[in-house]
Design a protein around this motif. Structure first.
Motif, mmCIF file in Angstrom:
data_model
loop_
_atom_site.group_PDB
_atom_site.id
_atom_site.type_symbol
_atom_site.label_atom_id
_atom_site.label_comp_id
_atom_site.label_asym_id
_atom_site.label_seq_id
_atom_site.Cartn_x
_atom_site.Cartn_y
_atom_site.Cartn_z
ATOM 1 N N UNK A 92 35.993 10.521 56.093
ATOM 2 C CA UNK A 92 34.911 10.274 57.065
ATOM 3 C C UNK A 92 35.111 8.976 57.856
ATOM 4 N N UNK A 93 35.796 7.990 57.253
ATOM 5 C CA UNK A 93 36.043 6.716 57.958
ATOM 6 C C UNK A 93 37.128 6.904 59.023
ATOM 7 N N UNK A 94 38.180 7.645 58.677
ATOM 8 C CA UNK A 94 39.227 7.961 59.669
ATOM 9 C C UNK A 94 38.608 8.782 60.798
ATOM 10 N N UNK A 95 37.720 9.714 60.425
ATOM 11 C CA UNK A 95 37.021 10.519 61.440
ATOM 12 C C UNK A 95 36.226 9.622 62.382
ATOM 13 N N UNK A 96 35.610 8.565 61.833
ATOM 14 C CA UNK A 96 34.790 7.669 62.668
ATOM 15 C C UNK A 96 35.645 6.985 63.730
ATOM 16 N N UNK A 97 36.880 6.605 63.364
ATOM 17 C CA UNK A 97 37.784 5.953 64.328
ATOM 18 C C UNK A 97 38.057 6.905 65.494
ATOM 19 N N UNK A 98 38.358 8.169 65.168
ATOM 20 C CA UNK A 98 38.662 9.137 66.228
ATOM 21 C C UNK A 98 37.429 9.443 67.079
ATOM 22 N N UNK A 167 32.190 0.633 63.381
ATOM 23 C CA UNK A 167 32.646 0.041 64.649
ATOM 24 C C UNK A 167 34.171 -0.015 64.669
ATOM 25 N N UNK A 168 34.822 0.805 63.839
ATOM 26 C CA UNK A 168 36.284 0.760 63.760
ATOM 27 C C UNK A 168 36.937 1.573 64.876
ATOM 28 N N UNK A 169 38.020 1.005 65.412
ATOM 29 C CA UNK A 169 38.785 1.704 66.454
ATOM 30 C C UNK A 169 40.263 1.837 66.094
ATOM 31 N N UNK A 170 40.661 1.209 64.985
ATOM 32 C CA UNK A 170 42.071 1.196 64.592
ATOM 33 C C UNK A 170 42.192 1.346 63.079
ATOM 34 N N UNK A 171 43.304 1.923 62.631
ATOM 35 C CA UNK A 171 43.626 1.890 61.202
ATOM 36 C C UNK A 171 45.142 1.958 61.040
ATOM 37 N N UNK A 172 45.603 1.388 59.932
ATOM 38 C CA UNK A 172 47.043 1.383 59.644
ATOM 39 C C UNK A 172 47.223 1.601 58.142
ATOM 40 N N UNK A 173 48.256 2.353 57.780
ATOM 41 C CA UNK A 173 48.526 2.631 56.369
ATOM 42 C C UNK A 173 48.972 1.358 55.658
ATOM 43 N N UNK A 174 48.407 1.125 54.467
ATOM 44 C CA UNK A 174 48.766 -0.085 53.714
ATOM 45 C C UNK A 174 49.389 0.276 52.355
ATOM 46 N N UNK A 175 49.740 1.540 52.179
ATOM 47 C CA UNK A 175 50.384 1.971 50.938
ATOM 48 C C UNK A 175 49.411 2.618 49.974
#
Length: 202
Positions: A92-98, A167-175
């Motif tokens: 749901x958090x990744x969905x929020x970014x999109x 309010x997130x617009x970006x995400x990056x994999x951290x392992x």
């Protein structure tokens, strides 16, 4: 494999199930199936499409409409979430970014869509890959790709319909299947530099 692929492009099935596009990709519900010996590829595809119909709850159409999206758009978005997310709680958090990016009319910039455009090679993306000429390249085209890039499960479909409020617009994999979420590009870039430094020091 060839027979199965041909069945996924069957005009009869596309029409029967009211699907947009040239393939049933996105609507082959991922589950465990028991097929009787001699089951045809077309019958197998039909069983998977029926499972999708069973899993797509009546309320989902209304939820999609409330978001201003069609079923096809929700399934397309869910397929991107399916490829990006490795842990159920993050979906749901990744969905929020999109969703946040779509509202602002930003490009989604989702790596899995580029990999799909390239035929899903088993390698990391290069900078040159990001400019591949394809409607599925969300680095060069705004909005959702024309159709699903995978077959999403129920968790990803629900995430597309019920994103977290952030309010997130970006995400990056951290392992370890996890991601770091950022509100600003500067914070996002800082995190990328930190990850690169850590990988060099290993």
């Amino acid at each position: 494999a060839a027979a199965f692929r041909a069945a996924t492009e069957s005009p009869r099935l596309l029409k029967q199930y009211g699907l947009e596009g040239k393939t049933v990709e996105g609507y082959l519900f991922p589950n465990t199936y028991k097929f009787a010996k001699g089951t045809t590829a077309e019958k197998a595809v039909e069983m998977m499409l029926n499972e999708f119909k069973q899993q797509w709850a009546e309320t989902f159409d209304e939820e999609a409409e409330n978001l201003g999206l069609t079923r096809h758009e929700i399934v397309t978005l869910a397929s991107v979430i399916e490829k990006e997310a490795q842990s159920k709680p993050e979906r749901p958090r990744i969905a929020s970014v999109f969703h946040n990016r779509l509202k602002r009319k930003w490009r989604l910039q989702a790596d899995p869509t580029v990999l799909y455009a390239l035929g899903n090679p088993k390698r990391l993306l290069t900078r040159a890959d990001l400019s591949v000429d394809s409607p599925y390249n969300t680095y060069t085209h705004k909005g959702l790709p024309p159709g699903p890039i995978a077959n999403p499960g129920l968790d990803s479909i629900r995430a597309a319909l019920r994103p977290e409020t952030t309010d997130y617009f970006y995400f990056v994999a951290i392992g370890e299947g996890k991601h770091h979420f950022s509100k600003t590009l500067s914070e996002h870039n800082r995190m990328i530099r930190k990850i690169r430094r850590a990988s060099r020091e290993r």
